[in-house]
Design a protein around this motif. Sequence first.
Motif, mmCIF file in Angstrom:
data_model
loop_
_atom_site.group_PDB
_atom_site.id
_atom_site.type_symbol
_atom_site.label_atom_id
_atom_site.label_comp_id
_atom_site.label_asym_id
_atom_site.label_seq_id
_atom_site.Cartn_x
_atom_site.Cartn_y
_atom_site.Cartn_z
ATOM 1 N N SER A 13 0.805 -1.219 0.000
ATOM 2 C CA SER A 13 0.000 0.000 0.000
ATOM 3 C C SER A 13 0.836 1.266 0.000
ATOM 4 O O SER A 13 0.413 2.304 -0.497
ATOM 5 C CB SER A 13 -0.937 0.016 1.215
ATOM 6 N N TYR A 14 2.047 1.196 0.568
ATOM 7 C CA TYR A 14 2.880 2.387 0.698
ATOM 8 C C TYR A 14 4.174 2.266 -0.100
ATOM 9 O O TYR A 14 5.210 2.782 0.284
ATOM 10 C CB TYR A 14 3.186 2.648 2.174
ATOM 11 N N THR A 15 4.094 1.581 -1.240
ATOM 12 C CA THR A 15 5.274 1.420 -2.087
ATOM 13 C C THR A 15 5.092 1.992 -3.480
ATOM 14 O O THR A 15 6.038 2.005 -4.270
ATOM 15 C CB THR A 15 5.644 -0.071 -2.241
ATOM 16 N N THR A 16 3.918 2.474 -3.795
ATOM 17 C CA THR A 16 3.587 2.769 -5.188
ATOM 18 C C THR A 16 3.887 4.199 -5.624
ATOM 19 O O THR A 16 3.792 4.520 -6.806
ATOM 20 C CB THR A 16 2.095 2.484 -5.450
ATOM 21 N N ARG A 17 4.249 5.077 -4.678
ATOM 22 C CA ARG A 17 4.527 6.461 -5.035
ATOM 23 C C ARG A 17 6.018 6.747 -5.006
ATOM 24 O O ARG A 17 6.815 5.958 -4.509
ATOM 25 C CB ARG A 17 3.815 7.416 -4.063
ATOM 26 N N LYS A 18 6.380 7.915 -5.550
ATOM 27 C CA LYS A 18 7.742 8.425 -5.441
ATOM 28 C C LYS A 18 7.692 9.755 -4.716
ATOM 29 O O LYS A 18 6.722 10.502 -4.829
ATOM 30 C CB LYS A 18 8.358 8.638 -6.829
ATOM 31 N N ALA A 19 8.736 10.044 -3.973
ATOM 32 C CA ALA A 19 8.824 11.360 -3.339
ATOM 33 C C ALA A 19 8.894 12.423 -4.430
ATOM 34 O O ALA A 19 9.677 12.311 -5.375
ATOM 35 C CB ALA A 19 10.056 11.432 -2.446
ATOM 36 N N ASN A 20 8.087 13.456 -4.262
ATOM 37 C CA ASN A 20 8.034 14.503 -5.273
ATOM 38 C C ASN A 20 9.203 15.469 -5.133
ATOM 39 O O ASN A 20 9.765 15.642 -4.059
ATOM 40 C CB ASN A 20 6.705 15.252 -5.150
ATOM 41 N N GLN A 21 9.524 16.123 -6.238
ATOM 42 C CA GLN A 21 10.637 17.069 -6.239
ATOM 43 C C GLN A 21 10.412 18.212 -5.253
ATOM 44 O O GLN A 21 11.375 18.761 -4.702
ATOM 45 C CB GLN A 21 10.842 17.628 -7.656
ATOM 46 N N SER A 22 9.155 18.584 -5.016
ATOM 47 C CA SER A 22 8.870 19.650 -4.048
ATOM 48 C C SER A 22 9.331 19.251 -2.650
ATOM 49 O O SER A 22 9.835 20.085 -1.886
ATOM 50 C CB SER A 22 7.370 19.976 -4.045
ATOM 51 N N TRP A 23 9.176 17.983 -2.310
ATOM 52 C CA TRP A 23 9.641 17.481 -1.012
ATOM 53 C C TRP A 23 11.165 17.451 -0.966
ATOM 54 O O TRP A 23 11.785 17.872 0.007
ATOM 55 C CB TRP A 23 9.078 16.088 -0.761
ATOM 56 N N LEU A 211 -9.002 8.010 -6.609
ATOM 57 C CA LEU A 211 -9.796 8.187 -5.393
ATOM 58 C C LEU A 211 -10.531 6.898 -5.022
ATOM 59 O O LEU A 211 -10.647 6.551 -3.851
ATOM 60 C CB LEU A 211 -10.798 9.325 -5.573
ATOM 61 N N LYS A 212 -10.999 6.177 -6.026
ATOM 62 C CA LYS A 212 -11.705 4.921 -5.761
ATOM 63 C C LYS A 212 -10.798 3.894 -5.102
ATOM 64 O O LYS A 212 -11.255 3.073 -4.313
ATOM 65 C CB LYS A 212 -12.248 4.348 -7.074
ATOM 66 N N GLU A 213 -9.512 3.956 -5.420
ATOM 67 C CA GLU A 213 -8.561 2.974 -4.902
ATOM 68 C C GLU A 213 -7.864 3.443 -3.627
ATOM 69 O O GLU A 213 -7.028 2.727 -3.073
ATOM 70 C CB GLU A 213 -7.497 2.680 -5.970
ATOM 71 N N ARG A 214 -8.192 4.640 -3.136
ATOM 72 C CA ARG A 214 -7.456 5.230 -2.026
ATOM 73 C C ARG A 214 -8.015 4.850 -0.664
ATOM 74 O O ARG A 214 -7.471 5.225 0.362
ATOM 75 C CB ARG A 214 -7.458 6.759 -2.167
ATOM 76 N N THR A 215 -9.079 4.076 -0.631
ATOM 77 C CA THR A 215 -9.766 3.846 0.633
ATOM 78 C C THR A 215 -8.931 3.077 1.640
ATOM 79 O O THR A 215 -9.111 3.215 2.839
ATOM 80 C CB THR A 215 -11.083 3.098 0.404
ATOM 81 N N GLY A 216 -8.033 2.220 1.201
ATOM 82 C CA GLY A 216 -7.273 1.402 2.133
ATOM 83 C C GLY A 216 -6.161 2.139 2.831
ATOM 84 O O GLY A 216 -5.615 1.662 3.813
ATOM 85 N N ARG A 217 -5.765 3.318 2.344
ATOM 86 C CA ARG A 217 -4.596 3.980 2.908
ATOM 87 C C ARG A 217 -4.819 5.471 3.098
ATOM 88 O O ARG A 217 -3.907 6.268 2.975
ATOM 89 C CB ARG A 217 -3.373 3.731 2.019
#
Length: 259
Positions: A13-23, A211-217
């Motif tokens: 659930s918490y592996t699918t994103r990348k840290a954004n350049q703004s961060w 948004l539909k897939e965001r419910t678990g996290r």
Amino acid sequence: MGIDFHEKKNRNSYTTRKANQSWIQMVKELVPINNTTHAVDIGCGGGIYCKALADMGVATVTGVDFSKVMIEGAIINCENYPNISFQKGNAFETGLKGNYYDLLLERALIHHIEDLESCFKEAYRVLKKGGYLIIQDRTPADCLLPGDEQHIRGYFFELFPKLGEKEIQRRHSSNLVMETLTKAGFKEIEEVKLWEIRNIYDNKVQLLDDLKERTGRSILHELDDKELNLLIHSIDDAVSKRTNIIEKDRWTIWKAVKR
């Protein structure tokens, strides 16, 4: 009911994103990253920000999480990073050696914690003299900003006030965070705000599908299917842009130094 961090089905659930350049840019402005050799990410989840720190040039990064399942996902996510390691522990008892780390990150962690004092004391113990603590979370004020075509999250609480009430209950005020950091012994405490890019969608359909897939996290796990569909239709009406939608989340970041 919130996400079960120990459930196998939530491993990725918490592996699918990348840290954004703004961060990345914000951290570089707050921390002398070129002089950072050893960093640790407490509450590392799937290792997203461990990878970001390694990509920024940190020689060794250690991820700590209280969930064996999360660590399993993080190991897979970071399998191409030999300088990243993981171990099981929590914010009060990390199991890490003391007076060692140049940088300690606690991102999206403290809203899960009531005992901030013990959390910050452990961070102080782990950091070397001159080491930096970076805490990133939302304050109650961050959570309840109105929704717009970039701050999609704001629409959640406008349509369902019960979600806002739940958010407020689990968020700490900036004053409390800063007072507790001082009590733990930290110096040079600074607060900054960050509009971090969460995602960029080619079109609105991608946003609504996400948004539909965001419910678990996310806070959306508090909604039933009927309420979630109502929210998606409401956001569809509120967002006029149909392409190149940039979703941002508002965060507070606290920097503190061990002297």
